[in-house]
Design a protein around this motif. Structure first.
Motif, PDB file in Angstrom:
ATOM      1  N   HIS A 171       0.871  -1.144  -0.020  1.00  0.00           N
ATOM      2  CA  HIS A 171       0.051   0.007   0.122  1.00  0.00           C
ATOM      3  C   HIS A 171       0.890   1.124   0.005  1.00  0.00           C
ATOM      4  O   HIS A 171       0.460   2.202  -0.520  1.00  0.00           O
ATOM      5  N   LYS A 172       1.957   1.251   0.538  1.00  0.00           N
ATOM      6  CA  LYS A 172       2.907   2.502   0.765  1.00  0.00           C
ATOM      7  C   LYS A 172       3.914   2.504  -0.423  1.00  0.00           C
ATOM      8  O   LYS A 172       4.676   3.329  -0.169  1.00  0.00           O
ATOM      9  N   GLY A 173       4.015   1.447  -1.360  1.00  0.00           N
ATOM     10  CA  GLY A 173       4.823   1.520  -2.332  1.00  0.00           C
ATOM     11  C   GLY A 173       6.290   0.829  -1.764  1.00  0.00           C
ATOM     12  O   GLY A 173       7.394   1.448  -2.312  1.00  0.00           O
ATOM     13  N   GLU A 174       6.323  -0.063  -0.918  1.00  0.00           N
ATOM     14  CA  GLU A 174       7.536  -0.472  -0.485  1.00  0.00           C
ATOM     15  C   GLU A 174       7.843  -2.004  -0.682  1.00  0.00           C
ATOM     16  O   GLU A 174       6.516  -2.711  -0.722  1.00  0.00           O
ATOM     17  N   VAL A 175       8.726  -2.341  -0.695  1.00  0.00           N
ATOM     18  CA  VAL A 175       9.058  -3.970  -1.499  1.00  0.00           C
ATOM     19  C   VAL A 175      10.116  -4.435  -0.374  1.00  0.00           C
ATOM     20  O   VAL A 175      11.406  -3.825  -0.191  1.00  0.00           O
ATOM     21  N   LYS A 176       9.762  -5.416   0.451  1.00  0.00           N
ATOM     22  CA  LYS A 176      10.966  -6.200   1.046  1.00  0.00           C
ATOM     23  C   LYS A 176      11.554  -7.470   0.284  1.00  0.00           C
ATOM     24  O   LYS A 176      10.881  -8.137  -0.412  1.00  0.00           O
ATOM     25  N   ALA A 177      12.667  -7.201   0.226  1.00  0.00           N
ATOM     26  CA  ALA A 177      13.756  -8.262  -0.528  1.00  0.00           C
ATOM     27  C   ALA A 177      14.403  -9.065   0.599  1.00  0.00           C
ATOM     28  O   ALA A 177      14.919  -8.569   1.423  1.00  0.00           O
ATOM     29  N   ILE A 178      13.884 -10.419   0.391  1.00  0.00           N
ATOM     30  CA  ILE A 178      14.435 -11.559   1.251  1.00  0.00           C
ATOM     31  C   ILE A 178      15.877 -11.982   0.993  1.00  0.00           C
ATOM     32  O   ILE A 178      15.797 -12.522  -0.353  1.00  0.00           O
ATOM     33  N   ILE A 179      17.049 -11.558   1.240  1.00  0.00           N
ATOM     34  CA  ILE A 179      18.380 -12.163   0.619  1.00  0.00           C
ATOM     35  C   ILE A 179      18.828 -13.287   1.666  1.00  0.00           C
ATOM     36  O   ILE A 179      19.061 -13.138   2.684  1.00  0.00           O
ATOM     37  N   THR A 180      19.027 -14.331   0.972  1.00  0.00           N
ATOM     38  CA  THR A 180      19.623 -15.625   1.747  1.00  0.00           C
ATOM     39  C   THR A 180      20.946 -15.969   1.224  1.00  0.00           C
ATOM     40  O   THR A 180      21.166 -16.067   0.104  1.00  0.00           O
ATOM     41  N   THR A 181      21.838 -15.937   2.107  1.00  0.00           N
ATOM     42  CA  THR A 181      23.033 -16.295   1.928  1.00  0.00           C
ATOM     43  C   THR A 181      23.793 -17.012   2.903  1.00  0.00           C
ATOM     44  O   THR A 181      23.315 -17.554   3.842  1.00  0.00           O
ATOM     45  N   VAL A 182      25.130 -17.586   2.870  1.00  0.00           N
ATOM     46  CA  VAL A 182      25.721 -18.567   3.772  1.00  0.00           C
ATOM     47  C   VAL A 182      26.384 -17.539   4.756  1.00  0.00           C
ATOM     48  O   VAL A 182      26.227 -18.109   5.894  1.00  0.00           O
ATOM     49  N   ILE A 183      26.692 -16.514   4.618  1.00  0.00           N
ATOM     50  CA  ILE A 183      27.075 -15.759   5.787  1.00  0.00           C
ATOM     51  C   ILE A 183      26.828 -14.449   5.631  1.00  0.00           C
ATOM     52  O   ILE A 183      25.988 -14.002   4.372  1.00  0.00           O
ATOM     53  N   PRO A 184      26.609 -13.591   6.570  1.00  0.00           N
ATOM     54  CA  PRO A 184      25.928 -12.136   6.671  1.00  0.00           C
ATOM     55  C   PRO A 184      26.563 -11.447   5.642  1.00  0.00           C
ATOM     56  O   PRO A 184      27.998 -11.260   5.367  1.00  0.00           O
ATOM     57  N   LEU A 185      25.819 -10.376   4.791  1.00  0.00           N
ATOM     58  CA  LEU A 185      26.234  -9.691   3.618  1.00  0.00           C
ATOM     59  C   LEU A 185      27.161  -8.488   4.360  1.00  0.00           C
ATOM     60  O   LEU A 185      26.723  -7.930   5.111  1.00  0.00           O
ATOM     61  N   PRO A 186      28.256  -8.004   3.868  1.00  0.00           N
ATOM     62  CA  PRO A 186      29.048  -6.719   4.538  1.00  0.00           C
ATOM     63  C   PRO A 186      28.103  -5.667   4.039  1.00  0.00           C
ATOM     64  O   PRO A 186      27.464  -5.987   3.159  1.00  0.00           O
ATOM     65  N   ALA A 187      28.480  -4.712   4.759  1.00  0.00           N
ATOM     66  CA  ALA A 187      27.599  -3.466   4.533  1.00  0.00           C
ATOM     67  C   ALA A 187      27.620  -2.991   3.101  1.00  0.00           C
ATOM     68  O   ALA A 187      26.824  -2.550   2.547  1.00  0.00           O
ATOM     69  N   GLU A 188      28.971  -3.090   2.629  1.00  0.00           N
ATOM     70  CA  GLU A 188      29.164  -2.692   1.342  1.00  0.00           C
ATOM     71  C   GLU A 188      28.415  -3.500   0.199  1.00  0.00           C
ATOM     72  O   GLU A 188      27.909  -2.845  -0.914  1.00  0.00           O
ATOM     73  N   GLU A 189      28.372  -4.723   0.328  1.00  0.00           N
ATOM     74  CA  GLU A 189      27.719  -5.666  -0.447  1.00  0.00           C
ATOM     75  C   GLU A 189      26.297  -5.472  -0.418  1.00  0.00           C
ATOM     76  O   GLU A 189      25.398  -5.506  -1.204  1.00  0.00           O
TER      77      GLU A 189
END
Length: 253
Positions: A171-189
């Motif tokens: 409704h608010k024009g927001e999109v949640k993207a779920i990213i699955t990885t083996v390790i946490p993504l570094p901030a830059e990535e």
């Protein structure tokens, strides 16, 4: 560092995948113009009026449901969404539901209370009202929880909350993207991935990223948003290669 490099190298492929129709993508079903907000399949219009009678004054006009749900929990979430939008209380109700769902995960006692069918309906409604008052929930949230209590649907609170969140974000024009990885993504990535998703989705919507860790994918990443799945995991690639190698070789003469 090696894992981060592989994730970064996947971004151009992700961009290409998202700009063409994907075989494993599932488009969102179109909302029905004939949709009627039902609290539950077993709740009559008179019950709806009674349970929402103490809600704040609502604005006129029809509210469009951005995602069409057909299961029971989806109907509950959709009914609450419509009422919350009309009452101009969407953010508050969303906050109430989210905090309650999180509390149920942290408290085994509360979770057991929601699941226990042996608790008399009157006691369950009374306890639910007390929790809502103590937590300073919106009146609309309180009434809705009492409906769930009366119809023995509190056990589905997590699912209802998730669907209500999806409706509110759409409704608010927001999109949640779920990213699955083996390790946490570094901030830059994470920043680079978010920018890639934002470019593909467009500037009319705002992207939020939720990270999930799953060692079983072995490497790479899986991206889910708007009911689409882009699987670039090493596990999936290995399975695809295995199927390819098992296919019989056909000689062409």
């Amino acid at each position: 560092m090696a894992m981060a490099g592989r994730i970064r190298s996947s971004l151009p492929l992700l961009r290409r995948m998202m700009t063409v129709p994907a075989a494993d993508s599932f488009p969102c079903p179109r909302s029905s113009s004939a949709y009627r907000p039902l609290l539950s399949p077993s709740t009559s219009p008179s019950e709806s009026s009674r349970n929402y009678a103490t809600a704040p004054a609502q604005q006129g006009g029809r509210v469009k449901v951005p995602i069409a749900y057909f299961a029971g929990t989806g109907k509950y979430a959709s009914a609450l969404f419509i009422s919350a939008v009309k009452a101009n209380a969407l953010d508050k109700v969303l906050s109430d539901l989210t905090s309650l769902a999180e509390a149920s995960k942290r408290s085994p006692t509360f979770a057991q209370f929601m699941m226990d069918k042996s608790v008399p309906v009157a006691d369950r409604i009374k306890a639910t009202a007390a929790i809502a008052d103590e937590s300073k929930f919106h009146e609309l949230t309180k009434n809705f929880l009492m409906v769930l209590s009366e119809n023995m649907r509190l056990k589905h609170l997590d699912t209802i909350s998730e669907k209500f969140t999806e409706l509110a974000m759409a409704h608010k024009g927001e999109v949640k993207a779920i990213i699955t990885t083996v390790i946490p993504l570094p901030a830059e990535e994470e920043k680079e991935l978010k920018e890639t998703l934002q470019d593909v989705i467009g500037q009319g919507k705002k992207v939020f990223i939720e990270q999930k860790i799953d060692p079983s994918i072995l490497g790479g990443l899986v991206v889910q948003f708007d009911r689409k799945v882009f699987d670039m995991s090493i596990r999936t690639r290995a399975l695809q290669m295995e199927r390819f190698l098992r296919e019989p070789i056909v000689d062409i003469i």
